[in-house]
Write a protein that holds these residues in place. Structure first.
Motif, PDB file in Angstrom:
ATOM      1  N   LEU A 160       0.817  -1.222   0.000  1.00 12.78           N
ATOM      2  CA  LEU A 160       0.000   0.000   0.000  1.00 12.78           C
ATOM      3  C   LEU A 160       0.845   1.263   0.000  1.00 12.78           C
ATOM      4  O   LEU A 160       0.318   2.370  -0.126  1.00 12.78           O
ATOM      5  CB  LEU A 160      -0.931   0.018   1.213  1.00 12.78           C
ATOM      6  CG  LEU A 160      -1.968  -1.093   1.280  1.00 12.78           C
ATOM      7  CD1 LEU A 160      -2.795  -0.969   2.556  1.00 12.78           C
ATOM      8  CD2 LEU A 160      -2.885  -1.053   0.060  1.00 12.78           C
ATOM      9  N   GLY A 161       2.147   1.129   0.182  1.00 11.75           N
ATOM     10  CA  GLY A 161       3.001   2.310   0.228  1.00 11.75           C
ATOM     11  C   GLY A 161       2.768   3.097   1.504  1.00 11.75           C
ATOM     12  O   GLY A 161       2.354   2.554   2.526  1.00 11.75           O
ATOM     13  N   PHE A 221       2.159   9.272  -2.180  1.00 12.63           N
ATOM     14  CA  PHE A 221       3.187   8.307  -2.555  1.00 12.63           C
ATOM     15  C   PHE A 221       2.630   7.227  -3.470  1.00 12.63           C
ATOM     16  O   PHE A 221       1.458   6.839  -3.380  1.00 12.63           O
ATOM     17  CB  PHE A 221       3.749   7.622  -1.311  1.00 12.63           C
ATOM     18  CG  PHE A 221       4.726   8.462  -0.546  1.00 12.63           C
ATOM     19  CD1 PHE A 221       4.281   9.389   0.378  1.00 12.63           C
ATOM     20  CD2 PHE A 221       6.082   8.321  -0.746  1.00 12.63           C
ATOM     21  CE1 PHE A 221       5.181  10.174   1.089  1.00 12.63           C
ATOM     22  CE2 PHE A 221       6.990   9.098  -0.039  1.00 12.63           C
ATOM     23  CZ  PHE A 221       6.538  10.024   0.884  1.00 12.63           C
ATOM     24  N   GLY A 222       3.521   6.694  -4.321  1.00 15.69           N
ATOM     25  CA  GLY A 222       3.217   5.453  -5.005  1.00 15.69           C
ATOM     26  C   GLY A 222       3.411   4.282  -4.058  1.00 15.69           C
ATOM     27  O   GLY A 222       3.849   4.450  -2.920  1.00 15.69           O
ATOM     28  N   LYS A 223       3.086   3.088  -4.546  1.00 16.23           N
ATOM     29  CA  LYS A 223       3.130   1.914  -3.685  1.00 16.23           C
ATOM     30  C   LYS A 223       4.521   1.300  -3.565  1.00 16.23           C
ATOM     31  O   LYS A 223       4.709   0.352  -2.808  1.00 16.23           O
ATOM     32  CB  LYS A 223       2.129   0.877  -4.170  1.00 16.23           C
ATOM     33  CG  LYS A 223       0.698   1.369  -4.028  1.00 16.23           C
ATOM     34  CD  LYS A 223      -0.318   0.327  -4.434  1.00 16.23           C
ATOM     35  CE  LYS A 223      -1.717   0.896  -4.224  1.00 16.23           C
ATOM     36  NZ  LYS A 223      -2.775  -0.067  -4.593  1.00 16.23           N
ATOM     37  N   GLU A 268      13.830  -0.497  -1.457  1.00 16.67           N
ATOM     38  CA  GLU A 268      12.536  -0.130  -2.029  1.00 16.67           C
ATOM     39  C   GLU A 268      12.568   1.354  -2.382  1.00 16.67           C
ATOM     40  O   GLU A 268      13.077   2.179  -1.619  1.00 16.67           O
ATOM     41  CB  GLU A 268      11.388  -0.429  -1.064  1.00 16.67           C
ATOM     42  CG  GLU A 268      10.025  -0.295  -1.709  1.00 16.67           C
ATOM     43  CD  GLU A 268       8.991  -1.221  -1.110  1.00 16.67           C
ATOM     44  OE1 GLU A 268       9.134  -1.597   0.069  1.00 16.67           O
ATOM     45  OE2 GLU A 268       8.014  -1.539  -1.832  1.00 16.67           O
ATOM     46  N   PHE A 293       9.177  13.759  -6.396  1.00 17.84           N
ATOM     47  CA  PHE A 293      10.226  13.262  -5.511  1.00 17.84           C
ATOM     48  C   PHE A 293      10.443  11.762  -5.735  1.00 17.84           C
ATOM     49  O   PHE A 293       9.507  11.032  -6.074  1.00 17.84           O
ATOM     50  CB  PHE A 293       9.829  13.458  -4.038  1.00 17.84           C
ATOM     51  CG  PHE A 293       9.463  14.864  -3.674  1.00 17.84           C
ATOM     52  CD1 PHE A 293       8.199  15.375  -3.936  1.00 17.84           C
ATOM     53  CD2 PHE A 293      10.378  15.687  -3.042  1.00 17.84           C
ATOM     54  CE1 PHE A 293       7.856  16.672  -3.601  1.00 17.84           C
ATOM     55  CE2 PHE A 293      10.046  16.984  -2.684  1.00 17.84           C
ATOM     56  CZ  PHE A 293       8.788  17.473  -2.973  1.00 17.84           C
ATOM     57  N   LEU A 305       2.444  15.202   0.507  1.00 18.53           N
ATOM     58  CA  LEU A 305       2.860  14.233  -0.505  1.00 18.53           C
ATOM     59  C   LEU A 305       1.854  13.097  -0.666  1.00 18.53           C
ATOM     60  O   LEU A 305       1.273  12.633   0.318  1.00 18.53           O
ATOM     61  CB  LEU A 305       4.207  13.621  -0.138  1.00 18.53           C
ATOM     62  CG  LEU A 305       5.436  14.521  -0.201  1.00 18.53           C
ATOM     63  CD1 LEU A 305       6.660  13.754   0.260  1.00 18.53           C
ATOM     64  CD2 LEU A 305       5.650  15.042  -1.603  1.00 18.53           C
ATOM     65  N   TYR A 307      12.211   8.694  -3.270  1.00 17.49           N
ATOM     66  CA  TYR A 307      12.806   8.327  -1.987  1.00 17.49           C
ATOM     67  C   TYR A 307      13.266   6.875  -2.060  1.00 17.49           C
ATOM     68  O   TYR A 307      12.694   6.062  -2.788  1.00 17.49           O
ATOM     69  CB  TYR A 307      11.767   8.437  -0.863  1.00 17.49           C
ATOM     70  CG  TYR A 307      11.349   9.846  -0.534  1.00 17.49           C
ATOM     71  CD1 TYR A 307      10.330  10.474  -1.242  1.00 17.49           C
ATOM     72  CD2 TYR A 307      11.959  10.558   0.495  1.00 17.49           C
ATOM     73  CE1 TYR A 307       9.935  11.764  -0.950  1.00 17.49           C
ATOM     74  CE2 TYR A 307      11.566  11.855   0.796  1.00 17.49           C
ATOM     75  CZ  TYR A 307      10.559  12.446   0.066  1.00 17.49           C
ATOM     76  OH  TYR A 307      10.165  13.724   0.370  1.00 17.49           O
ATOM     77  N   PHE A 350      10.382   4.763  -3.695  1.00 17.85           N
ATOM     78  CA  PHE A 350       9.051   5.357  -3.711  1.00 17.85           C
ATOM     79  C   PHE A 350       9.070   6.661  -4.498  1.00 17.85           C
ATOM     80  O   PHE A 350       9.919   7.526  -4.259  1.00 17.85           O
ATOM     81  CB  PHE A 350       8.559   5.654  -2.295  1.00 17.85           C
ATOM     82  CG  PHE A 350       8.282   4.436  -1.478  1.00 17.85           C
ATOM     83  CD1 PHE A 350       9.257   3.889  -0.656  1.00 17.85           C
ATOM     84  CD2 PHE A 350       7.041   3.813  -1.537  1.00 17.85           C
ATOM     85  CE1 PHE A 350       9.008   2.761   0.098  1.00 17.85           C
ATOM     86  CE2 PHE A 350       6.782   2.677  -0.781  1.00 17.85           C
ATOM     87  CZ  PHE A 350       7.765   2.146   0.031  1.00 17.85           C
TER      88      PHE A 350
END
Lengths: 108, 114
Positions: A41-42, B104-106, B88, B34, B102, B36, B90
């Motif tokens: 789900l982030g 965020f994507g998954k 990971e 962005f 913000l 990350y 993001f």
């Protein structure tokens, strides 16, 4: 270097307990944020604050509240913890968001 | 409302190979963008950001990204990856004027194999 600290790395609580997660930043940032991170789900924004005593709901505020009495400290409160609040909680500070190390909360 | 799509949930590559992690966003207003990175058991660290100006943005650890307004994309690239880049990644977007809130994507898990 900017430092964002969170009060605990790991926390285990029982259903129904009141839980406080604290976040402190040392760079005089106006903006502070609380996210939860779940696999697949982030990151999802719970609440953010752009000044002392100012707060705004994020995307998933239900079951949470926040407090910002001083500029450097932003607290996330779970009034009555539930098992579906088991998650990683991340605090961030500043416009481009410096993150703390996270608190992994388990609610039993 | 904003949204961010990271098209690949996992990307395996071999060491020293090039990599591209894809990110598309939707927003009705001007945006900041962005990337990350999150190493295991750590918080997120900013790799790079696009606020204005040149659409090619260079970040830390040899990463770069290009903002393409017409395709609403902000893909992350590195010409040669190392084992230590395993993490990971993001992508995130913020509407200009939103106090840097913000979305965020998954996330994309990059695994670099020897």
């Amino acid at each position: 270097d900017v430092k964002v600290t969170q009060s605990s790395r790991y926390l285990v609580k029982r259903t129904g307990e009141k839980v406080f997660l604290e976040c402190v930043q040392d760079m005089d940032h106006e903006n502070m944020f609380w996210y939860r991170q779940d696999p697949g789900l982030g990151l999802r924004l719970i609440y953010f604050s752009y000044d002392v005593k100012m707060k705004e709901k994020g995307d998933i505020p239900e079951g949470y509240s926040v407090s910002r009495e001083k500029k450097e400290r932003f607290s996330l409160i779970l009034e009555s913890a539930s098992t579906n609040q088991t998650s990683m909680y991340l605090c961030a500070s500043g416009d481009t968001q410096y993150f703390g190390p996270g608190t992994r909360l388990t609610v039993l | 409302a904003q949204s961010v799509t990271q098209l690949d949930s996992q990307v395996p590559v071999f060491e020293e190979a090039p990599v591209e992690l894809r990110c598309n966003y939707s927003s009705s207003v001007s945006v900041y963008l962005f990337w990350y990175v999150q190493y295991p058991n750590q918080g997120l660290q900013l790799l790079l950001k696009y606020l204005s100006g040149s659409t090619l943005v260079k970040g830390i650890n040899g990463f770069e990204a290009e903002f393409n307004k017409s395709q609403t994309s902000f893909h992350l690239r590195k010409p040669s990856v190392h084992i230590s880049d395993t993490a990971e990644y993001f992508c995130a977007v913020s509407d200009v004027g939103s106090n840097y809130k913000l979305t965020f994507g998954k996330g994309t898990l990059l695994t670099v194999n020897p």
